[in-house]
Scaffold this motif. Sequence first.
Motif, PDB file in Angstrom:
ATOM      1  N   SER A  76     -92.719 -56.049  54.294  1.00 44.29           N
ATOM      2  CA  SER A  76     -93.966 -55.326  54.019  1.00 44.29           C
ATOM      3  C   SER A  76     -93.926 -53.917  54.597  1.00 44.29           C
ATOM      4  CB  SER A  76     -95.165 -56.066  54.613  1.00 44.29           C
ATOM      5  OG  SER A  76     -95.328 -57.290  53.994  1.00 44.29           O
ATOM      6  N   VAL A  77     -93.503 -53.814  55.858  1.00 46.86           N
ATOM      7  CA  VAL A  77     -93.502 -52.498  56.496  1.00 46.86           C
ATOM      8  C   VAL A  77     -92.503 -51.573  55.806  1.00 46.86           C
ATOM      9  CG1 VAL A  77     -92.934 -51.275  58.609  1.00 46.86           C
ATOM     10  CG2 VAL A  77     -94.332 -53.301  58.711  1.00 46.86           C
ATOM     11  N   LEU A  78     -91.325 -52.119  55.467  1.00 44.14           N
ATOM     12  CA  LEU A  78     -90.318 -51.273  54.814  1.00 44.14           C
ATOM     13  C   LEU A  78     -90.785 -50.806  53.441  1.00 44.14           C
ATOM     14  CD1 LEU A  78     -86.939 -52.948  55.746  1.00 44.14           C
ATOM     15  CD2 LEU A  78     -87.759 -50.685  56.383  1.00 44.14           C
ATOM     16  N   LEU A  79     -91.367 -51.744  52.668  1.00 48.17           N
ATOM     17  CA  LEU A  79     -91.875 -51.359  51.346  1.00 48.17           C
ATOM     18  C   LEU A  79     -92.995 -50.333  51.485  1.00 48.17           C
ATOM     19  CD1 LEU A  79     -92.098 -54.513  49.062  1.00 48.17           C
ATOM     20  CD2 LEU A  79     -90.845 -52.402  48.665  1.00 48.17           C
ATOM     21  N   GLY A  80     -93.877 -50.550  52.484  1.00 54.06           N
ATOM     22  CA  GLY A  80     -94.951 -49.586  52.720  1.00 54.06           C
ATOM     23  C   GLY A  80     -94.395 -48.216  53.035  1.00 54.06           C
ATOM     24  N   GLY A  81     -93.380 -48.191  53.907  1.00 52.60           N
ATOM     25  CA  GLY A  81     -92.754 -46.915  54.230  1.00 52.60           C
ATOM     26  C   GLY A  81     -92.121 -46.272  53.015  1.00 52.60           C
ATOM     27  N   PHE A  82     -91.479 -47.120  52.182  1.00 50.48           N
ATOM     28  CA  PHE A  82     -90.840 -46.598  50.973  1.00 50.48           C
ATOM     29  C   PHE A  82     -91.866 -45.934  50.055  1.00 50.48           C
ATOM     30  CE2 PHE A  82     -89.950 -47.534  46.470  1.00 50.48           C
ATOM     31  CZ  PHE A  82     -88.869 -46.701  46.289  1.00 50.48           C
ATOM     32  N   PHE A  83     -93.002 -46.628  49.828  1.00 49.80           N
ATOM     33  CA  PHE A  83     -94.002 -46.052  48.920  1.00 49.80           C
ATOM     34  C   PHE A  83     -94.665 -44.817  49.527  1.00 49.80           C
ATOM     35  CE2 PHE A  83     -93.879 -50.147  46.619  1.00 49.80           C
ATOM     36  CZ  PHE A  83     -93.656 -49.620  45.361  1.00 49.80           C
ATOM     37  N   ALA A  84     -94.848 -44.795  50.850  1.00 51.47           N
ATOM     38  CA  ALA A  84     -95.396 -43.596  51.481  1.00 51.47           C
ATOM     39  C   ALA A  84     -94.439 -42.425  51.289  1.00 51.47           C
ATOM     40  CB  ALA A  84     -95.649 -43.843  52.968  1.00 51.47           C
ATOM     41  N   PHE A  85     -93.135 -42.710  51.433  1.00 53.07           N
ATOM     42  CA  PHE A  85     -92.121 -41.676  51.216  1.00 53.07           C
ATOM     43  C   PHE A  85     -92.171 -41.167  49.775  1.00 53.07           C
ATOM     44  CE2 PHE A  85     -87.735 -40.867  49.745  1.00 53.07           C
ATOM     45  CZ  PHE A  85     -87.502 -39.689  50.443  1.00 53.07           C
ATOM     46  N   VAL A  86     -92.288 -42.120  48.823  1.00 54.94           N
ATOM     47  CA  VAL A  86     -92.340 -41.724  47.419  1.00 54.94           C
ATOM     48  C   VAL A  86     -93.579 -40.866  47.142  1.00 54.94           C
ATOM     49  CG1 VAL A  86     -92.784 -42.638  45.113  1.00 54.94           C
ATOM     50  CG2 VAL A  86     -90.950 -43.584  46.481  1.00 54.94           C
ATOM     51  N   ALA A  87     -94.717 -41.253  47.754  1.00 60.58           N
ATOM     52  CA  ALA A  87     -95.934 -40.472  47.542  1.00 60.58           C
ATOM     53  C   ALA A  87     -95.751 -39.047  48.055  1.00 60.58           C
ATOM     54  CB  ALA A  87     -97.120 -41.143  48.247  1.00 60.58           C
ATOM     55  N   GLY A  88     -95.109 -38.923  49.227  1.00 62.06           N
ATOM     56  CA  GLY A  88     -94.873 -37.586  49.760  1.00 62.06           C
ATOM     57  C   GLY A  88     -93.887 -36.803  48.919  1.00 62.06           C
ATOM     58  N   LEU A  89     -92.810 -37.481  48.500  1.00 59.69           N
ATOM     59  CA  LEU A  89     -91.809 -36.824  47.671  1.00 59.69           C
ATOM     60  C   LEU A  89     -92.415 -36.402  46.332  1.00 59.69           C
ATOM     61  CD1 LEU A  89     -88.761 -36.188  47.786  1.00 59.69           C
ATOM     62  CD2 LEU A  89     -88.375 -38.278  46.482  1.00 59.69           C
ATOM     63  N   GLY A  90     -93.350 -37.232  45.838  1.00 61.31           N
ATOM     64  CA  GLY A  90     -93.994 -36.918  44.566  1.00 61.31           C
ATOM     65  C   GLY A  90     -94.712 -35.582  44.614  1.00 61.31           C
ATOM     66  N   ILE A  91     -95.308 -35.257  45.765  1.00 67.28           N
ATOM     67  CA  ILE A  91     -96.001 -33.969  45.901  1.00 67.28           C
ATOM     68  C   ILE A  91     -95.020 -32.828  45.696  1.00 67.28           C
ATOM     69  CG2 ILE A  91     -97.276 -32.504  47.493  1.00 67.28           C
ATOM     70  CD1 ILE A  91     -98.969 -34.626  47.953  1.00 67.28           C
ATOM     71  N   LEU A  92     -93.786 -33.004  46.196  1.00 64.98           N
ATOM     72  CA  LEU A  92     -92.782 -31.954  46.008  1.00 64.98           C
ATOM     73  C   LEU A  92     -92.236 -31.914  44.591  1.00 64.98           C
ATOM     74  CD1 LEU A  92     -90.600 -32.223  49.207  1.00 64.98           C
ATOM     75  CD2 LEU A  92     -91.996 -30.301  48.495  1.00 64.98           C
ATOM     76  N   ARG A  93     -92.021 -33.102  44.001  1.00 70.14           N
ATOM     77  CA  ARG A  93     -91.207 -33.157  42.794  1.00 70.14           C
ATOM     78  C   ARG A  93     -92.000 -33.062  41.494  1.00 70.14           C
ATOM     79  NH1 ARG A  93     -87.247 -36.468  40.471  1.00 70.14           N
ATOM     80  NH2 ARG A  93     -87.282 -34.580  39.255  1.00 70.14           N
ATOM     81  N   LEU A  94     -93.201 -33.612  41.454  1.00 68.37           N
ATOM     82  CA  LEU A  94     -93.891 -33.728  40.170  1.00 68.37           C
ATOM     83  C   LEU A  94     -94.407 -32.366  39.696  1.00 68.37           C
ATOM     84  CD1 LEU A  94     -95.635 -37.136  40.760  1.00 68.37           C
ATOM     85  CD2 LEU A  94     -93.683 -36.639  39.336  1.00 68.37           C
ATOM     86  N   PRO A  95     -94.549 -32.196  38.370  1.00 66.37           N
ATOM     87  CA  PRO A  95     -94.729 -30.849  37.838  1.00 66.37           C
ATOM     88  C   PRO A  95     -96.100 -30.199  38.034  1.00 66.37           C
ATOM     89  CG  PRO A  95     -94.552 -32.445  36.059  1.00 66.37           C
ATOM     90  CD  PRO A  95     -94.231 -33.168  37.305  1.00 66.37           C
ATOM     91  N   ASP A  96     -97.202 -30.918  38.024  1.00 68.73           N
ATOM     92  CA  ASP A  96     -98.458 -30.191  38.241  1.00 68.73           C
ATOM     93  C   ASP A  96     -99.444 -30.991  39.090  1.00 68.73           C
ATOM     94  OD1 ASP A  96    -100.258 -31.763  36.819  1.00 68.73           O
ATOM     95  OD2 ASP A  96     -99.951 -30.700  34.956  1.00 68.73           O
ATOM     96  N   VAL A  97    -100.554 -30.352  39.436  1.00 64.82           N
ATOM     97  CA  VAL A  97    -101.421 -30.916  40.472  1.00 64.82           C
ATOM     98  C   VAL A  97    -101.989 -32.275  40.072  1.00 64.82           C
ATOM     99  CG1 VAL A  97    -103.373 -29.546  39.644  1.00 64.82           C
ATOM    100  CG2 VAL A  97    -103.413 -30.448  41.930  1.00 64.82           C
ATOM    101  N   LEU A  98    -102.366 -32.420  38.783  1.00 66.63           N
ATOM    102  CA  LEU A  98    -102.995 -33.679  38.384  1.00 66.63           C
ATOM    103  C   LEU A  98    -101.990 -34.829  38.420  1.00 66.63           C
ATOM    104  CD1 LEU A  98    -105.370 -32.491  35.567  1.00 66.63           C
ATOM    105  CD2 LEU A  98    -105.897 -33.100  37.897  1.00 66.63           C
ATOM    106  N   ILE A  99    -100.742 -34.552  38.025  1.00 69.87           N
ATOM    107  CA  ILE A  99     -99.730 -35.616  38.076  1.00 69.87           C
ATOM    108  C   ILE A  99     -99.410 -35.962  39.531  1.00 69.87           C
ATOM    109  CG2 ILE A  99     -97.433 -36.266  37.303  1.00 69.87           C
ATOM    110  CD1 ILE A  99     -97.731 -34.394  35.026  1.00 69.87           C
ATOM    111  N   ARG A 100     -99.451 -34.961  40.403  1.00 68.42           N
ATOM    112  CA  ARG A 100     -99.238 -35.252  41.829  1.00 68.42           C
ATOM    113  C   ARG A 100    -100.324 -36.161  42.378  1.00 68.42           C
ATOM    114  NH1 ARG A 100     -98.029 -29.143  43.090  1.00 68.42           N
ATOM    115  NH2 ARG A 100     -95.926 -29.092  42.257  1.00 68.42           N
ATOM    116  N   MET A 101    -101.561 -35.983  41.875  1.00 68.04           N
ATOM    117  CA  MET A 101    -102.631 -36.853  42.358  1.00 68.04           C
ATOM    118  C   MET A 101    -102.359 -38.315  42.009  1.00 68.04           C
ATOM    119  SD  MET A 101    -104.247 -34.611  43.851  1.00 68.04           S
ATOM    120  CE  MET A 101    -105.235 -35.833  44.645  1.00 68.04           C
ATOM    121  N   HIS A 102    -101.685 -38.539  40.849  1.00 70.83           N
ATOM    122  CA  HIS A 102    -101.305 -39.920  40.515  1.00 70.83           C
ATOM    123  C   HIS A 102    -100.449 -40.501  41.639  1.00 70.83           C
ATOM    124  CE1 HIS A 102    -102.471 -40.539  36.276  1.00 70.83           C
ATOM    125  NE2 HIS A 102    -102.371 -39.233  36.168  1.00 70.83           N
TER     126      HIS A 102
END
Lengths: 158, 113
Positions: free
Chosen positions: B10-36
Amino acid sequence: MSVFLLNLLLAVAWAALTGQFTLGGLAIGFGVGFLALWVIQPLFGETGNYFTRVWRWVKLLVLFHYELVVSSVSVAWDVLTPRHRARPGLVCIPLKAQGEAEVLLVTNLISLTPGTLSLDVAPDCKTLVIHAMFADDPDELARSIENGMERWVREAME
Amino acid sequence: MILDLFLAISVLLGGFFAFVAGLGILRLPDVLIRMHATTKAGTLASGLIMLAVGAGYGDAPTVARAVAIVVFLLITAPVGAHMIGRAAFRSGVPLWRTTIDPNAKTKLGVDDD
């Protein structure tokens, strides 16, 4: 509603009699009490729709968690793979939910389910503006929300 | 043993998704998609970690707090995304390849000029 109170009372009684006044004990008591009340259903005469409502809330919760996991995995896929598959769009969707509590629940759940993010609700609570990751077919999208999340919420809240 | 394994996953998966959420802010193309990314993956990440905390400690005060944290996240994360997204749209942030329903502009309170 009185059936719900009775169920709570049974939960407390179970916790007291087993001597386990913990969250787990209360939860088990609630489950056992629910089963007992369900078995003696005919004795109440008119129970309202307590049992179907509990069933629908459970269904809403389970389906919601499933959708949250699916949407997170799809977001993770989009973030971690080099190409962006999204074809985003802003779509207006007619809302059938009645009252502010239902609208709040529907919009919050829409934000947490795959591919959709609620942006704004019209002041009359009749139209919802959403941002969709895959907005090729707005009508199909509106239908899937109406028959999915919105219907589950309306069934549970009615 | 099985509980430990469950907590670790659980903790590892939680960390993984938190990492993905943070990475998404950097990688995704515009503000609304980042909010997803931040609402969905971020909420699931905190939920998984709180699940592990609640199951790991297992006493009533901790479980009650973990449940309260998850409930408040479920209420506030979509509302935050909705406010940020609407503000971005109203202030005219450029959107990436987005098809916009003509009615959406008036509904969102944007004046055509």
